[in-house]
Write a protein that holds these residues in place. Structure first.
Motif, PDB file in Angstrom:
ATOM      1  N   HIS A  53       1.025  -1.241   0.028  1.00 34.07           N
ATOM      2  CA  HIS A  53       0.046   0.014  -0.030  1.00 34.07           C
ATOM      3  C   HIS A  53       0.956   1.314   0.009  1.00 34.07           C
ATOM      4  O   HIS A  53       1.528   1.482   0.903  1.00 34.07           O
ATOM      5  N   GLY A  54       0.891   1.874  -0.972  1.00 36.27           N
ATOM      6  CA  GLY A  54       1.869   3.250  -1.278  1.00 36.27           C
ATOM      7  C   GLY A  54       1.957   3.744  -2.448  1.00 36.27           C
ATOM      8  O   GLY A  54       1.144   3.365  -3.320  1.00 36.27           O
ATOM      9  N   PRO A  55       2.877   4.688  -2.693  1.00 34.25           N
ATOM     10  CA  PRO A  55       2.936   5.410  -4.057  1.00 34.25           C
ATOM     11  C   PRO A  55       3.254   4.409  -5.064  1.00 34.25           C
ATOM     12  O   PRO A  55       4.075   3.594  -5.027  1.00 34.25           O
ATOM     13  N   PHE A  56       2.691   4.539  -6.172  1.00 33.36           N
ATOM     14  CA  PHE A  56       2.535   3.600  -7.234  1.00 33.36           C
ATOM     15  C   PHE A  56       3.954   3.552  -7.796  1.00 33.36           C
ATOM     16  O   PHE A  56       4.516   2.233  -7.808  1.00 33.36           O
ATOM     17  N   PHE A  57       4.753   4.530  -8.098  1.00 35.29           N
ATOM     18  CA  PHE A  57       5.895   4.172  -8.677  1.00 35.29           C
ATOM     19  C   PHE A  57       7.065   4.162  -7.657  1.00 35.29           C
ATOM     20  O   PHE A  57       8.382   3.984  -8.196  1.00 35.29           O
ATOM     21  N   MET A  58       6.641   4.079  -6.481  1.00 37.29           N
ATOM     22  CA  MET A  58       7.837   3.771  -5.458  1.00 37.29           C
ATOM     23  C   MET A  58       7.490   2.272  -5.116  1.00 37.29           C
ATOM     24  O   MET A  58       8.301   1.788  -4.040  1.00 37.29           O
ATOM     25  N   ALA A  59       6.741   1.688  -5.720  1.00 36.13           N
ATOM     26  CA  ALA A  59       6.483   0.308  -5.414  1.00 36.13           C
ATOM     27  C   ALA A  59       7.775  -0.575  -5.528  1.00 36.13           C
ATOM     28  O   ALA A  59       8.547  -0.176  -6.619  1.00 36.13           O
ATOM     29  N   PRO A  60       7.732  -1.794  -4.765  1.00 34.40           N
ATOM     30  CA  PRO A  60       9.058  -2.671  -5.104  1.00 34.40           C
ATOM     31  C   PRO A  60       9.145  -3.142  -6.516  1.00 34.40           C
ATOM     32  O   PRO A  60       8.272  -2.954  -7.400  1.00 34.40           O
ATOM     33  N   ASP A  61      10.287  -3.699  -6.965  1.00 32.24           N
ATOM     34  CA  ASP A  61      10.891  -3.887  -8.297  1.00 32.24           C
ATOM     35  C   ASP A  61       9.821  -5.122  -8.847  1.00 32.24           C
ATOM     36  O   ASP A  61       9.675  -5.092 -10.020  1.00 32.24           O
ATOM     37  N   GLU A  62       9.344  -5.785  -8.072  1.00 36.56           N
ATOM     38  CA  GLU A  62       8.350  -6.710  -8.670  1.00 36.56           C
ATOM     39  C   GLU A  62       7.104  -6.277  -9.344  1.00 36.56           C
ATOM     40  O   GLU A  62       6.554  -6.903 -10.149  1.00 36.56           O
ATOM     41  N   TYR A  63       6.974  -5.003  -9.101  1.00 38.34           N
ATOM     42  CA  TYR A  63       5.533  -4.165  -9.789  1.00 38.34           C
ATOM     43  C   TYR A  63       6.216  -3.385 -10.893  1.00 38.34           C
ATOM     44  O   TYR A  63       5.313  -2.578 -11.630  1.00 38.34           O
ATOM     45  N   ASP A  64       7.408  -3.703 -11.327  1.00 40.78           N
ATOM     46  CA  ASP A  64       7.900  -3.009 -12.681  1.00 40.78           C
ATOM     47  C   ASP A  64       6.926  -3.078 -13.885  1.00 40.78           C
ATOM     48  O   ASP A  64       6.943  -1.871 -14.726  1.00 40.78           O
ATOM     49  N   GLY A  65       6.681  -4.250 -14.217  1.00 37.84           N
ATOM     50  CA  GLY A  65       5.760  -4.469 -15.081  1.00 37.84           C
ATOM     51  C   GLY A  65       4.583  -3.677 -15.170  1.00 37.84           C
ATOM     52  O   GLY A  65       3.998  -2.951 -16.102  1.00 37.84           O
ATOM     53  N   LEU A  66       3.771  -3.501 -13.966  1.00 35.52           N
ATOM     54  CA  LEU A  66       2.687  -2.694 -13.851  1.00 35.52           C
ATOM     55  C   LEU A  66       2.943  -1.257 -13.966  1.00 35.52           C
ATOM     56  O   LEU A  66       2.182  -0.548 -14.287  1.00 35.52           O
ATOM     57  N   LYS A  67       4.024  -0.713 -13.245  1.00 38.05           N
ATOM     58  CA  LYS A  67       4.647   0.607 -13.425  1.00 38.05           C
ATOM     59  C   LYS A  67       4.481   0.906 -15.044  1.00 38.05           C
ATOM     60  O   LYS A  67       3.942   2.017 -15.587  1.00 38.05           O
TER      61      LYS A  67
END
Length: 302
Positions: A53-67
């Motif tokens: 739960h947090g700022p979208f583009f500060m999410a961990p690396d595993e969310y890079d595809g979603l970014k």
């Protein structure tokens, strides 16, 4: 204003790894496993998931595809609007169930609706596939095609997906080893062997042929033959070092208790296994026998 999209998971029936080399594969959508992406205005770009739960583009690396998906869709919409994107539902990650493709597709479609972009299906799949490449390295496109289909998908990297509406009239037991698989690691492991060994290259060809054989047996509703093919494919996948001790334990239990066939599904090195059964009673019995080894199971009529 709010927009949501529910996307389902998948299992690869046969052709994992060989599909990356241009051979055919068969994959099955799993409707009981799904994730919903909900897009709505927010005070800042924000992501809500079960684990972050947090700022979208500060999410961990595993969310890079979603970014990548979100940046791309904002660019297509010519928008700098702040959005809150919420993910609900559960598909275990890094198990071969298509979780990353599912969230990428759900996000792309929810944002497509939110901004009234009216993107073509091919454009939506292109965004989803690129996210998959970021997540996994060399993505074949199979996961994106299957999480976007309501029917069995016969897939080739060059010619793309085609739908197979035929039923096998059997039952598929899916079991989760509880071990995280790494697609990148598994693909690299196989690639290294294929590049250095003619025998490994031949095995990849055999896997491709087994996918074609499965399609034919499926159309003929010959579940006994499909079971034998699964067992043969598992031997090949095991020879690449993709079967863990847990996978081998589940294989023994399944085959000793009436399974027609057994194989890992997805990249291997953990993840899920699939067991072909004559009927739901056999599937339930095997699932019960495997309770101490598998952490979860699902049954699908196919």
């Amino acid at each position: 204003m709010k927009s949501s999209y529910l996307a389902h998971g998948k299992v690869i029936l046969i052709g994992e790894h060989s599909v990356v080399y241009g051979y055919n594969a068969l994959a099955l959508p799993i409707m009981s496993l799904h994730i919903k992406a909900t897009v709505e205005p927010g005070p800042q770009m924000w992501m809500d998931t079960a684990s972050y739960h947090g700022p979208f583009f500060m999410a961990p690396d595993e969310y890079d595809g979603l970014k990548y998906v979100v940046k791309t869709m904002l660019t297509k919409a010519n928008s700098n609007e702040n959005l809150r994107i919420t993910y609900t539902g559960e598909i275990p990650i890094e198990r071969g169930l298509g979780s990353s493709a599912t969230v990428a597709l759900a996000t792309t479609k929810a944002m497509n609706d939110y901004f009234n972009l009216n993107l073509l299906n091919d454009e939506i799949i292109e965004v989803t596939n690129h996210a998959e490449t970021i997540n996994h390295g060399k993505a074949s496109g199979l996961d994106a095609a299957t999480v976007n289909s309501d029917y069995l998908v016969f897939f080739n990297k060059k010619s793309g997906p085609s739908v197979l509406r035929a039923k096998l009239n059997a039952t598929l037991l899916i079991m989760d080893t509880g071990e995280l698989g790494s697609t990148k690691k598994a693909v690299a492991q196989v690639q290294q062997q294929v590049q250095s060994s003619r025998e490994a290259d031949e095995k990849i060809k055999q896997l491709g042929q087994l996918a074609d054989d499965t399609k034919q047996a499926w159309v003929n509703q010959d579940r006994v033959s499909v079971g034998k093919i699964f067992n043969e494919a598992e031997e090949i996948l095991d020879s690449f070092g993709l079967a863990t001790i847990k996978i081998k334990q589940l294989q023994q239990l399944a085959l000793e208790n009436g399974a027609l066939g057994f194989k890992l599904s997805g990249s291997g090195l953990g993840g899920i296994v699939i067991v072909l059964c004559d009927n739901i009673e056999v599937a339930k019995s095997i699932a019960k026998k495997c309770q101490k080894v598998a952490v979860n199971s699902w049954i699908e009529e196919i």
